[in-house]
Design a protein around this motif. Structure first.
Motif, PDB file in Angstrom:
ATOM      1  N   PRO A  72       8.910  -6.674  45.493  1.00  0.00           N
ATOM      2  CA  PRO A  72       7.845  -6.027  44.727  1.00  0.00           C
ATOM      3  C   PRO A  72       8.261  -4.687  44.134  1.00  0.00           C
ATOM      4  CG  PRO A  72       7.452  -5.720  47.070  1.00  0.00           C
ATOM      5  CD  PRO A  72       8.634  -6.649  46.952  1.00  0.00           C
ATOM      6  N   MET A  73       9.340  -4.084  44.657  1.00  0.00           N
ATOM      7  CA  MET A  73       9.830  -2.815  44.130  1.00  0.00           C
ATOM      8  C   MET A  73      11.298  -2.965  43.727  1.00  0.00           C
ATOM      9  SD  MET A  73       8.195  -0.090  46.873  1.00  0.00           S
ATOM     10  CE  MET A  73       8.762   1.334  45.915  1.00  0.00           C
ATOM     11  N   HIS A  74      11.643  -2.297  42.630  1.00  0.00           N
ATOM     12  CA  HIS A  74      13.016  -2.338  42.144  1.00  0.00           C
ATOM     13  C   HIS A  74      13.540  -0.917  41.970  1.00  0.00           C
ATOM     14  CE1 HIS A  74      11.083  -6.118  40.570  1.00  0.00           C
ATOM     15  NE2 HIS A  74      12.101  -6.604  41.248  1.00  0.00           N
ATOM     16  N   PRO A  75      14.852  -0.724  42.012  1.00  0.00           N
ATOM     17  CA  PRO A  75      15.407   0.626  41.836  1.00  0.00           C
ATOM     18  C   PRO A  75      14.979   1.237  40.506  1.00  0.00           C
ATOM     19  CG  PRO A  75      17.077  -0.898  42.658  1.00  0.00           C
ATOM     20  CD  PRO A  75      15.897  -1.733  42.277  1.00  0.00           C
ATOM     21  N   VAL A  76      14.545   2.492  40.566  1.00  0.00           N
ATOM     22  CA  VAL A  76      14.136   3.225  39.372  1.00  0.00           C
ATOM     23  C   VAL A  76      14.779   4.601  39.417  1.00  0.00           C
ATOM     24  CG1 VAL A  76      12.210   4.246  38.109  1.00  0.00           C
ATOM     25  CG2 VAL A  76      11.928   2.012  39.192  1.00  0.00           C
ATOM     26  N   SER A  77      15.548   4.931  38.418  1.00  0.00           N
ATOM     27  CA  SER A  77      16.229   6.214  38.370  1.00  0.00           C
ATOM     28  C   SER A  77      15.221   7.360  38.205  1.00  0.00           C
ATOM     29  CB  SER A  77      17.230   6.226  37.215  1.00  0.00           C
ATOM     30  OG  SER A  77      17.868   7.479  37.110  1.00  0.00           O
TER      31      SER A  77
ATOM     32  N   ASP B 140       9.896  11.054  45.386  1.00  0.00           N
ATOM     33  CA  ASP B 140       9.566  10.503  46.701  1.00  0.00           C
ATOM     34  C   ASP B 140       8.080  10.189  46.810  1.00  0.00           C
ATOM     35  OD1 ASP B 140      12.062  10.403  48.081  1.00  0.00           O
ATOM     36  OD2 ASP B 140      12.035  12.565  48.274  1.00  0.00           O
ATOM     37  N   THR B 141       7.252  11.025  46.197  1.00  0.00           N
ATOM     38  CA  THR B 141       5.806  10.782  46.236  1.00  0.00           C
ATOM     39  C   THR B 141       5.450   9.478  45.550  1.00  0.00           C
ATOM     40  OG1 THR B 141       5.294  13.152  46.281  1.00  0.00           O
ATOM     41  CG2 THR B 141       3.556  11.663  45.535  1.00  0.00           C
ATOM     42  N   THR B 142       6.011   9.261  44.365  1.00  0.00           N
ATOM     43  CA  THR B 142       5.734   8.022  43.635  1.00  0.00           C
ATOM     44  C   THR B 142       6.283   6.819  44.383  1.00  0.00           C
ATOM     45  OG1 THR B 142       5.763   9.170  41.506  1.00  0.00           O
ATOM     46  CG2 THR B 142       6.125   6.792  41.467  1.00  0.00           C
ATOM     47  N   PHE B 143       7.501   6.948  44.894  1.00  0.00           N
ATOM     48  CA  PHE B 143       8.099   5.846  45.651  1.00  0.00           C
ATOM     49  C   PHE B 143       7.233   5.481  46.847  1.00  0.00           C
ATOM     50  CE2 PHE B 143      10.560   4.367  49.258  1.00  0.00           C
ATOM     51  CZ  PHE B 143      11.267   3.300  48.721  1.00  0.00           C
ATOM     52  N   PHE B 144       6.834   6.481  47.627  1.00  0.00           N
ATOM     53  CA  PHE B 144       6.095   6.206  48.858  1.00  0.00           C
ATOM     54  C   PHE B 144       4.697   5.692  48.558  1.00  0.00           C
ATOM     55  CE2 PHE B 144       4.148   7.482  53.005  1.00  0.00           C
ATOM     56  CZ  PHE B 144       4.976   6.719  53.813  1.00  0.00           C
ATOM     57  N   SER B 145       4.073   6.168  47.509  1.00  0.00           N
ATOM     58  CA  SER B 145       2.754   5.665  47.130  1.00  0.00           C
ATOM     59  C   SER B 145       2.826   4.203  46.721  1.00  0.00           C
ATOM     60  CB  SER B 145       2.184   6.499  45.981  1.00  0.00           C
ATOM     61  OG  SER B 145       1.943   7.830  46.373  1.00  0.00           O
TER      62      SER B 145
END
Length: 220
Positions: A161-166, A170-175
């Motif tokens: 459901p998640m893919h690497p994004v440059s 951290d807030t966006t990733f964890f949310s």
């Protein structure tokens, strides 16, 4: 879980084994024993309340083999006011599921994890250490995180459901990770209820989620 799967029976054995207090205490005194962190991490007595963080709380990730280093400890002390402010904004009984459902999770997570994205950041501290500190104070809202949890949810290919994004904060990733976890929980309520039943009474669902992810997130 995310892009990986396991049958419920195997996951139930993982949960039951992890939360076996007697077996963990026996392993701790056995030669070459390998005890799990329950109840050492979960019941660590630091003398602080659920809305406070003291020095003992800051070193609690050590019981999950997640630091902090001396540098990280001093860094965490320096941002305590910010962490306490973020903690105060999260009602103790708010579940991650409810917060995601009504859209409150992103702002609340930013108040806690945003310190990692500030220009001065927190030297020596990443999501793994910080979430393991905060989870003990808000076990219904803050999931635990490490590389094995990441391996379950982030990867290449459509199954993840998640893919690497440059450049992602951290807030966006964890949310986003929180949303993916909640999606797993709400789509499989009976499975998660059965797994939670294998843990001691009072154990949060997010703690059970972490135990399953920790086992599932190894290289397979």
């Amino acid at each position: 879980m995310g892009g990986r799967s396991i049958n419920v029976e195997t996951a139930a054995r993982w949960v039951s084994s992890y939360f076996d207090e007697a077996a963990n205490r026996a392993a701790a005194v056995a030669k070459y024993g390998r005890p799990f962190a329950y109840p050492a991490y979960d019941r660590m007595a630091t003398g602080s309340g659920r809305d406070d963080l003291n020095d003992g709380d800051l070193i609690s990730p050590l019981l999950l083999n997640a630091g902090p280093t001396i540098t990280a400890f001093y860094s965490l002390q320096s941002v305590l006011p910010s962490l306490l402010s973020g903690l105060a904004a999260v009602p103790p009984h708010l579940t991650l599921q409810s917060a995601v459902c009504d859209g409150r999770h992103r702002k609340l997570i930013e108040g806690l994890i945003g310190a990692l994205d500030a220009p001065e950041r927190i030297p020596g501290v990443g999501l793994t250490t910080l979430t393991k500190i905060l989870h003990r104070k808000r076990p219904l809202f803050i999931p635990l995180f490490d590389r094995r949890v990441k391996a379950c949810y982030l990867g290449l290919g459509d199954r993840y459901p998640m893919h690497p994004v440059s450049g992602r904060t951290d807030t966006t990733f964890f949310s986003t990770l929180a949303e993916c976890m909640v999606d797993d929980i709400v789509r499989q309520p009976n499975h998660w209820a059965a797994l939670k039943a294998e843990a001691p009474e009072g154990t949060s669902l997010l703690r059970v989620v972490d135990v399953v992810a920790w086992n599932l997130g190894t290289d397979i």
